[in-house]
Enzyme design. Sequence first.
Site, PDB file in Angstrom:
ATOM      1  N   CYS A 111       3.023  -4.714   6.532  1.00  0.00           N
ATOM      2  CA  CYS A 111       2.470  -4.715   5.625  1.00  0.00           C
ATOM      3  C   CYS A 111       3.727  -4.110   4.966  1.00  0.00           C
ATOM      4  O   CYS A 111       4.737  -3.027   5.413  1.00  0.00           O
ATOM      5  CB  CYS A 111       1.784  -3.539   5.502  1.00  0.00           C
ATOM      6  SG  CYS A 111      -0.249  -4.522   5.952  1.00  0.00           S
ATOM      7  N   HIS A 116       0.673  -0.821  -0.263  1.00  0.00           N
ATOM      8  CA  HIS A 116       0.077  -0.055  -0.172  1.00  0.00           C
ATOM      9  C   HIS A 116       0.718   1.026  -0.159  1.00  0.00           C
ATOM     10  O   HIS A 116       1.833   0.914   0.229  1.00  0.00           O
ATOM     11  CB  HIS A 116      -0.772  -0.020   0.864  1.00  0.00           C
ATOM     12  CG  HIS A 116      -0.408  -0.005   2.688  1.00  0.00           C
ATOM     13  ND1 HIS A 116       0.434   1.139   3.050  1.00  0.00           N
ATOM     14  CD2 HIS A 116       0.004  -0.820   3.407  1.00  0.00           C
ATOM     15  CE1 HIS A 116       0.716   0.767   4.099  1.00  0.00           C
ATOM     16  NE2 HIS A 116       0.644  -0.214   4.304  1.00  0.00           N
TER      17      HIS A 116
END
Length: 223
Positions: free
Chosen positions: A199, A183
């Site tokens: 992440c 992301h």
Amino acid sequence: MGAGSLAVLSVAGCTQTTLELPSMNIDAMPTNGIRPQISIDKSVTVPDVMYAAVQEGQYSLPAVPYQKIPVQFRRQVVVDPTGEQPGTIVVRLQERFLYLVQPGGDAIRYGVGVGKDGFLWSGRANIQYKKEWPRWTPPREMIQRKPELAKYEKGMEPGPQNPLGARALYIFKDNVDTGYRIHGSPEWWSIGQSMSSGCVRLINQDIIDLYNRVPGKATVVVG
């Protein structure tokens, strides 16, 4: 690749511009005579273009002061070191690089930030789906660690300050959500560091570029 200049497709793909190789600081010499030709794409080689301000509907992203980002973590085209098939995403956790493998032996490399020890995931999976301007919902375990995030238990509205940034790619393994994402991030200064909850995060302008290039159900290799 010759020793003179190369024809370069513009971002729109309709016109051509000529760029001198020395000004691009690109090594055109072959390695042992077998180095594949490196593609030159203005959107991944000119920092002022790559990291310019972005306006998408109601959302605005400021220009990134790329001069403050180490050169190795800026978006660039390199010889593919992975050996994977074109279209594959390869994340090298220790190197803090993400590679998108291209046809012809090269890859687009992006600098990334990764999770802290204890929050890392590795393996082979795929991108199940991807979203523009995603909504962020902190996991229950994160809210337990950080009670101040409880106000986002039903999700945080999309926007430039959202922790998922401008785009998110959702990693599934065997059709099961791993909980890990690739992301964007408003914290461009964190690229190259290990400080998230697991992440893989990119500069917002980089995740937009990656999002536009990644084919559906792309293979992801993290290690």
